[in-house]
Design an enzyme around this catalytic site. Structure first.
Site, mmCIF file in Angstrom:
data_model
loop_
_atom_site.group_PDB
_atom_site.id
_atom_site.type_symbol
_atom_site.label_atom_id
_atom_site.label_comp_id
_atom_site.label_asym_id
_atom_site.label_seq_id
_atom_site.Cartn_x
_atom_site.Cartn_y
_atom_site.Cartn_z
ATOM 1 N N ASP A 261 -8.443 60.938 -8.561
ATOM 2 C CA ASP A 261 -8.663 60.335 -7.252
ATOM 3 C C ASP A 261 -9.880 59.410 -7.382
ATOM 4 O OD1 ASP A 261 -8.725 60.077 -4.325
ATOM 5 O OD2 ASP A 261 -10.478 61.385 -4.458
ATOM 6 N N ASP B 6 -12.177 57.874 -4.226
ATOM 7 C CA ASP B 6 -13.252 58.137 -3.264
ATOM 8 C C ASP B 6 -13.607 59.618 -3.228
ATOM 9 O OD1 ASP B 6 -13.479 55.440 -2.140
ATOM 10 O OD2 ASP B 6 -11.460 55.807 -1.391
#
Length: 252
Positions: free
Chosen positions: A13, A15
């Site tokens: 991922d 953020d």
């Protein structure tokens, strides 16, 4: 037995996992709200809204701001002003404003978390293909990776506009595994939120949950990832590599 001995690729991922993007996101959200003469939210509150893409971020921001304004006006003895304005229209306008402001502040308001570059470099040197799966709008992803000097590590990048179904749906992870040429169970997914862990479980990927990201104020262990780490470089020993801090000591 090493839980990750069959891993042939790793996806991340963005953020809250690789980057602290909250300062830039919060600044853009608040500028968009201010432009519509709505209350601004502040970074601490915006952090709890991050993770489901920009459209959902706008919906959460607008719902809070409209309620906040209604409460303030009520305490002042004034009538509400939002009743005749469709929320859908405000969300659409807010999103346009957000995109404009975020394009101006994204790079200066986003920072790598500690050990990210070293960890990505070590995994790439081991010969593992690396992927990125983010719900962030696709146009912002590549420029941000380039600005942070980590684009070079990824062979596959999937942004929020590249698939019909964003995380927690498994589609983005399945697409990355397919492009890597490996089975989902051979791809480790590393994230910081329940969306990440739910997507990994639905795709059949083993998962790592990191404790320092934006998980709606929840502890990551509630999502039951396969492994929980405090730092991203804790991933290296599990994949047969020296801890990056040890590697740095050897290089000094």
């Amino acid at each position: 037995m090493n839980k990750f001995e069959d891993i042939r690729g790793v996806a991340f991922d963005l953020d809250g996992t690789l980057v602290d993007s909250a300062p830039g996101l919060a600044a853009a959200v608040d500028m968009a709200l201010y432009a519509l003469e709505l209350p601004v939210a502040g970074e601490e509150r915006v952090i709890t809204w991050i993770g489901n893409g920009a459209d959902v971020l706008m919906e959460r921001a607008l719902a809070w701001a409209r309620q906040e304004r209604a409460t303030l006006r009520k305490t002042m003895g004034k009538p509400p002003v939002d009743d005749d304005i469709p929320a859908e229209e405000q969300v659409r306008i807010l999103r346009k404003l957000f995109d404009r402001y975020y394009s101006e502040v994204a790079e200066e308001g986003t920072f790598l978390f500690p050990h990210v570059a070293d960890t990505l470099g070590a995994l790439q040197a081991k010969g593992l293909p690396l992927g990125l799966v983010t719900n962030k709008p696709t146009p912002f992803v590549a420029p941000l990776l380039e600005a942070l000097d980590i684009a070079k590590y990824f062979s596959v990048v999937i942004g929020g506009d590249d698939v019909q179904n964003k995380k927690p749906h498994p589609d983005p992870l399945l697409l990355v595994a397919e492009r890597m040429g490996i089975a989902p169970q051979q791809m480790l997914f590393v994230g910081d939120s329940r969306n990440d862990i739910q997507a990994a479980k639905a795709a059949g990927c083993p998962s790592v949950g990191l404790t320092y990201g934006y998980n709606y104020g929840e502890a990551i262990d509630l999502s039951q990832p396969d492994v929980i780490y405090q730092s991203i470089n804790d991933l290296l020993p599990a994949l047969g590599l020296p801890h990056s801090e040890n590697q740095e000591s050897k290089n000094d």
